[in-house]
Design an enzyme around this catalytic site. Structure first.
Site, PDB file in Angstrom:
ATOM      1  N   HIS A 279       0.869  -1.181   0.000  1.00  0.00           N
ATOM      2  CA  HIS A 279       0.000   0.000   0.000  1.00  0.00           C
ATOM      3  C   HIS A 279       0.901   1.225   0.000  1.00  0.00           C
ATOM      4  O   HIS A 279       1.690   1.432   0.918  1.00  0.00           O
ATOM      5  CB  HIS A 279      -0.917   0.016   1.218  1.00  0.00           C
ATOM      6  N   CYS A 280       0.771   2.046  -1.032  1.00  0.00           N
ATOM      7  CA  CYS A 280       1.666   3.195  -1.203  1.00  0.00           C
ATOM      8  C   CYS A 280       0.971   4.480  -0.760  1.00  0.00           C
ATOM      9  O   CYS A 280       0.005   4.911  -1.403  1.00  0.00           O
ATOM     10  CB  CYS A 280       2.104   3.314  -2.663  1.00  0.00           C
ATOM     11  N   PRO A 281       1.447   5.116   0.317  1.00  0.00           N
ATOM     12  CA  PRO A 281       0.818   6.369   0.759  1.00  0.00           C
ATOM     13  C   PRO A 281       1.054   7.517  -0.208  1.00  0.00           C
ATOM     14  O   PRO A 281       0.319   8.505  -0.191  1.00  0.00           O
ATOM     15  CB  PRO A 281       1.493   6.628   2.114  1.00  0.00           C
TER      16      PRO A 281
ATOM     17  N   TYR B 209      -1.750   7.014  -2.487  1.00  0.00           N
ATOM     18  CA  TYR B 209      -2.988   6.787  -1.731  1.00  0.00           C
ATOM     19  C   TYR B 209      -3.797   5.638  -2.331  1.00  0.00           C
ATOM     20  O   TYR B 209      -5.001   5.721  -2.537  1.00  0.00           O
ATOM     21  CB  TYR B 209      -3.831   8.060  -1.678  1.00  0.00           C
ATOM     22  N   ASN B 210      -3.095   4.550  -2.599  1.00  0.00           N
ATOM     23  CA  ASN B 210      -3.753   3.383  -3.169  1.00  0.00           C
ATOM     24  C   ASN B 210      -2.843   2.186  -2.993  1.00  0.00           C
ATOM     25  O   ASN B 210      -1.645   2.326  -2.737  1.00  0.00           O
ATOM     26  CB  ASN B 210      -4.039   3.597  -4.658  1.00  0.00           C
TER      27      ASN B 210
END
Length: 729
Positions: free
Chosen positions: A469-471, A474-475
């Site tokens: 999950h890549c901040p 945001y996905n």
């Protein structure tokens, strides 16, 4: 009055200590001493001993002698099926049922059925067997508990999910009006509370004393239970028969801290009233809090990055740097005050699009600076740089395109079932395959989890071929957008390099007429700084991004060449035979086909606070500042991979000792990833990918590649690989 926890609760008492029982009858003698101790050697006890240890051969001989049959019961009404059920002797239960055992026979001091005995020990495979052969889950014991109530006492989420799919009313009451939701709230099992609420359990139901589930949650004071009930609309001012509100109950039971924390997380003050901010337009803007907070936390970082740059550029270095940092912190402080009114799962900046907003804001400022200052000077000047400007325009356009695709596209969410009937069919299939466990079934999504998938707590969905999950976007990064993410990183790197080169050309020309006066730098450097400080700062800020981007690119290149995801690299790939089968048979006892299956291990943990390795939804311990940012920037994955400790590079690692079943060699792995026929700019078929040159779909891939290529069916046992397990990346 006898209680499970040894506490008294009288109808007129000021505050509850435990839901009252129906009578003074003790619970059945199900302790290990009774189960495992030596039984008398009389003939009528031998049948119980055989049932307890699963001696089918001995039982057959006993029945053949004609003295006993499967309907035998002792003076307390206990049958061999009771003992087989509570000791998880699956094969013995099947044998006794086939021989005509009375499946709903009540026995023991609690006057309970074999189904209830099995449920008390969370043996959900045995429970399913009994249900399939007509066991009635709504029969109550001497204390008024049915099978759903008894299952709730231990907080095993999988067992509760199994029972709910049998059509048991979720709000069925015990003898004193307690529902299963009340029991799970009292016991402090947030995962169970969540399941019951999603299943439609009433938060307004009251027992005979007028207590709601919210009152009972305050007994143990579990913040997770209290918060979840409030989120689902529990009455914060509900009164018991004695006029006790939840606030009074919390005060009497010394759980005020948990009560007020849950209220605050849900947007209420200490008295339970909704908190409405005083700033203008708040009531209008917060009509849809989630939508507003998502937009605000994405756009507000634009202001933070701009304010920091402007302050630093407009003042001397000794003053500009601290004031710039202070300005950035002030803007962030405003954001923290605003998100205090956000939904509970958005109360921390890292759980919002804040990080994505920082990147987007930085990207926007660099593009605007290039258009307004650098482009005109370097494109049409005496010493023009046409090609670098065109390259930058191309690279930055591709960066924006792939960034947006990574942010808004479906990363590969595993489709949910169409209804309860489909969910039940999946559960029945998994049980028939001995795979109904935490690694193969997600109790949040109510789906069978494909290989390489993982449930993301941020997205609240299972993602096929989950990478991380890549901040910053945001996905989640999954099978659908992994290649887009890689191209985003590559184009971002090239954009920064060309932007730095163009900035250098721009400042070199401009510095010829700039002042050479400054505090600590040499005159030549002073002229560059004084020429256009703002442009210089944007280039420095963009260059700083190359640190984490370079590390991420290195890790991604290694993982793609090894056919591994970030999650698998950090946590390894679990072997199917060593995990799934062992897990399933800890719940089935003696196998129906003993030679083909491993022996059972220790009992699985109840799912109150944690109900699965990969699908854990319990509260994580707070991480330190350095470790948190290490994960956000991908430093931890880089160090593990570069140091040879990751699953992709660790030669002697336990996580890598069985090899990678998805790897087909470096060349083929790269070809599968880069030459995937899925459109680069069009819509991606959900879950579609290539493995070893063969098209696959990761949203419904349940067999390991070795099994698939060898033509093995769904029941093949050995040599495969199971879904990855662990906590969120």
């Amino acid at each position: 009055m006898v209680h499970h926890d040894g506490a008294d609760a009288h109808a007129g008492h000021a505050a509850p200590a435990q839901p009252p029982m129906k009578s003074d009858t003790a619970t059945p003698k199900l302790n290990s001493e009774v189960e495992l101790g030596s039984l008398p050697s009389e003939a009528h006890n031998d049948i119980m001993q055989m049932a307890r240890v699963g001696d089918i051969t001995g039982m057959e001989k006993l029945f053949a002698a004609g003295e006993y049959d499967a309907t035998y019961s002792d003076d307390e009404g206990i049958t061999p099926l009771h003992w087989a059920a509570i000791n998880n002797q699956y094969a013995m239960c099947k044998f006794l049922i086939d021989k005509g055992a009375e499946i709903n026979k009540k026995g023991g001091e609690s006057v309970a059925t074999p189904l209830q005995w099995a449920a008390q020990r969370c043996h959900y495979y045995t429970v399913h067997l009994l249900l399939q052969h007509g066991a009635d889950p709504l029969i109550t014991d001497s204390q008024g508990y049915n099978t759903l109530h008894i299952s709730t006492f231990n907080g095993n989420v999988l067992l509760i999910v199994l029972l709910l799919h049998q059509g048991i009313p979720v709000d069925v009451e015990d003898a004193y009006g307690h529902t299963a939701l009340m029991w799970s709230a009292y016991k402090g099992f947030p995962a169970c509370v969540d399941v019951f609420l999603r299943w439609g359990a009433s938060v307004h139901a009251k027992d005979e004393q007028g207590f709601t589930a919210l009152h009972w949650a305050l007994v143990k004071g579990s913040p997770g239970c209290i918060q979840k009930l409030i989120e689902y609309g529990a009455d914060r001012f509900a009164k018991t028969a004695n006029g006790k509100t939840p606030a009074i109950t919390a005060q009497e039971l010394n759980t005020v801290a948990a009560w007020q924390k849950a209220l605050d997380e849900c947007g209420y003050d200490e008295h339970g009233n909704a908190i409405v901010p005083s700033w203008p337009g708040a009531s209008y803007l917060l009509q849809d809090r989630r939508s507003f907070m998502t937009k605000f936390t994405f756009l507000w970082p634009f202001v933070m990055v701009w304010a920091t740059m402007v302050v630093m550029a407009g003042m001397p270095v000794f003053v500009g740097i601290p004031l710039g940092v202070l300005a950035g912190y002030a803007v962030q402080w405003v954001a923290q005050q605003v998100i205090a009114y956000a939904p509970p799962d958005m109360r921390q900046l890292q759980k919002t699009p804040w990080m994505a907003g920082i990147f987007a804001g930085s990207l926007f400022l660099c593009i605007m600076n290039w258009l307004l200052h650098i482009f005109g000077s370097t494109m049409f000047g005496q010493d023009s740089a046409v090609i670098p400007n065109l390259l930058f325009a191309f690279f930055i356009s591709m960066t924006i395109w792939f960034y947006i695709r990574c942010m808004v596209d479906d990363p590969g969410f595993v489709p949910k079932m169409g209804g309860v009937a489909e969910q039940k069919a999946v559960i029945d299939e998994l049980i028939s395959l001995w795979k109904f466990d935490e690694s193969n079934f997600c109790v949040t999504c109510m789906i069978r989890t494909p290989l390489r998938s993982k449930h993301c707590r941020r997205c609240q969905r299972c993602v096929a071929k989950h990478d991380h999950h890549c901040p910053w976007v945001y996905n989640c990064i999954g099978v659908n957008n992994h290649r887009h993410f890689f191209f985003y990183l590559i184009n971002l790197t090239l954009s920064v390099v060309t932007y730095d080169w163009l900035t250098y050309r721009y400042l070199s020309t401009l510095s010829e007429t700039a002042s050479d006066e400054c505090n600590i730098l040499a005159p030549s450097l002073c002229r560059i700084v004084n020429a256009d400080t703002y442009s210089l700062l944007t280039a420095i800020w963009a260059s700083l991004q190359l640190t984490w981007v370079s590390m991420l690119l290195f890790v991604q290149f290694v993982q793609v060449s090894s056919a591994m995801t970030t999650y698998e690299n950090m946590h390894g790939i679990d072997n199917y035979s060593a995990t799934s089968l062992n897990s399933s048979f800890t719940s089935t006892g003696a196998p129906l086909n003993p030679p083909s299956l491993p022996a059972p291990g220790p009992s699985p943990a109840a799912g109150g606070a944690r109900h699965g390795g990969r699908h854990a939804h319990g509260h994580n311990h707070k991480q330190g500042f350095i470790k948190q940012w290490s994960r956000l920037l991908g430093v931890d994955a880089f160090i593990e991979t570069a140091a040879g400790r990751g699953a992709t590079t660790g030669k002697g690692s336990k996580r890598n000792k069985r090899g990678n079943p998805y790897s087909r060699g470096c060349v083929t792995n790269c070809k599968d990833f880069w030459c995937d026929p899925s459109p680069m700019f069009g819509k991606h078929e959900n879950g579609a990918a290539v493995l070893g040159g063969v098209p696959v779909n990761y949203t419904d891939m349940y067999e390991s590649p070795g099994v698939m290529t060898s033509g093995g069916g769904g029941r093949r046992r050995g040599g495969g690989y199971e879904s990855v397990a662990g906590e969120e990346v």
